[in-house]
Scaffold this active site. Sequence first.
Site, PDB file in Angstrom:
ATOM      1  N   ASP A   1      37.424   3.008 -16.233  1.00 32.25           N
ATOM      2  CA  ASP A   1      38.407   2.116 -15.643  1.00 32.25           C
ATOM      3  C   ASP A   1      38.988   1.287 -16.794  1.00 32.25           C
ATOM      4  O   ASP A   1      38.459   1.307 -17.915  1.00 32.25           O
ATOM      5  CB  ASP A   1      37.726   1.238 -14.599  1.00 32.25           C
ATOM      6  CG  ASP A   1      38.685   0.267 -13.920  1.00 32.25           C
ATOM      7  OD1 ASP A   1      39.861   0.631 -13.736  1.00 32.25           O
ATOM      8  OD2 ASP A   1      38.251  -0.853 -13.591  1.00 32.25           O
TER       9      ASP A   1
ATOM     10  N   ASP B   1      40.651  -2.447 -16.418  1.00 34.85           N
ATOM     11  CA  ASP B   1      40.394  -3.883 -16.293  1.00 34.85           C
ATOM     12  C   ASP B   1      38.904  -4.161 -16.143  1.00 34.85           C
ATOM     13  O   ASP B   1      38.229  -3.599 -15.282  1.00 34.85           O
ATOM     14  CB  ASP B   1      41.148  -4.453 -15.086  1.00 34.85           C
ATOM     15  CG  ASP B   1      42.650  -4.344 -15.264  1.00 34.85           C
ATOM     16  OD1 ASP B   1      43.172  -4.863 -16.262  1.00 34.85           O
ATOM     17  OD2 ASP B   1      43.301  -3.703 -14.402  1.00 34.85           O
TER      18      ASP B   1
END
Length: 543
Positions: free
Chosen positions: A96, A98
């Site tokens: 991912d 963030d």
Amino acid sequence: MPRRDHGGREAPHPALLALAAPPGPGSHCPGAPRSAPAPAPAGGAEPSAHLWARYQDMRKLVHDLLPPEVCSLLNPAAIYANNEISLRDVEVYGFDYDYTLAQYADALHPEIFNAARDILIEHYKYPEGIRKYDYNPSFAIRGLHYDIQKSLLMKIDAFHYVQLGTAYRGLQPVPDEEVIDLYGGTQHIPLYQMSGFYGKGPSIKQFMDIFSLPEMALLSCVVDHFLGHGLEFDQAHLYKDVTDAIRDVHVKGLMYQWIERDMEKYILRGDETFAVLSRLVSHGKQLFLITNSPFSFVDKGMRHMVGPDWRQLFDVVIVQADKPSFFTDRRKPFRKLDEKGVLQWDRITRLEKGKIYRQGNLFDFLRLTEWRGPRVLYFGDHLYSDLADLMLRHGWRTGAIIPELEREIRIINTEQYMHSLTWQQALTGLLERMQTYQDAESRQVLAAWMKERQELRCITKALFNAQFGSIFRTFHNPTYFSRRLVRFSDLYMASLSCLLNYRVDFTFYPRRTPLQHEAPLWMDQLCTGCMKTPFLGDMAHIR
């Protein structure tokens, strides 16, 4: 000569290992032996004097056998395993963006809070008085539940029980008696009321990501203002307006603008992220990125952390993926973006290195890459949106990024925490073993111990957070958050940079922790090799 564990550290005294071992009274099943009466104190002493003597003995034992070096045993930069996993078997690493590749400074949270607060006032016409509230970083923790109809923010354990003393309406604690009354005379939240698979139930929501910290703070402040000024409000409308205001901060790109303007301020450990990615590629691993963030934002952040050629490190890059539906919805096709982030109309028949793709779905991703099963390890910070489907439905290995872990371990390593917890465990053991003394004076002693135990629990809770305590535990049970962490992640760590502390072929072995019915045998015999449990004679009749 002191005993040493496999890491060369001095091992705890055998007696300490047995402090938490519950003796347990006999079962009430037919034919099962029941607890015998309490043995008479030696020398004809009063039972209460006997209890206090045992108390002092245990006090001295804990004091003498807890050396200073027992603290700082846990490494905040370590990786912790819920499931055995060998990195030698992992060929493909996914990430991912963030709070995984990009770690953000806490300074971002007051910006989100202030912007959403102003949106409520200016666009949703909420009272101007709300503007007096500032973000309090010490108020909430991740993993809390919010009962929308009751305006109640609370911490729930793995067994669906509210931890008393951790329920707040607005900024004010709700008395334990009121909490119990609100839920029909119990602390238990029925399954049908609890949050669903992705943390969103019919009336209760769980706040699972780090971005939810300013959301919980704002929600509590708005409720506090309405209650403090005697204003009537619909709980569901207020909750929706606050969550929509927080969403607007993201949808309108405000957060992206703040970060892009000052990446040095907001992005942490960028050089370590570059080191992790480079190291994996140099060892022949394939990398991919799946994020909900837009390309322009990701591109600027990755250029800051890695450099202009960051895309050459990744075999596949997917932005605006719309997780978690990316993992379950087969209908959305991949779209290619050009160098400026403009959508192209090509039909996607393969995923090319160096190219950028938008949306899509996991089923097409698996078909086009053939990256399946346990040879894939994916890292993310959101247990539901990032990890749950991948582990349960597709058999990928998963790694959870839990930034709070670093601070919690540093607290656990303090002498205050270690002494408080160890004595709390010892006192709990005394209460369990000595409850067979039921004369009037002995009951007063036991009541005093219960009061001291509760005070110790409150002290250890407040070391982590004055309102809600640790994100991983209630007083003794795992939290609902911990339950999900164990279920949905093979590994968990404070940041991606923890990978730099291990070889790329390292095998992580979770420690076998005893089940409750294994604990006495495990601690007294397997760990110590002898029977040195304190007061074993008194316990013999209930073993």
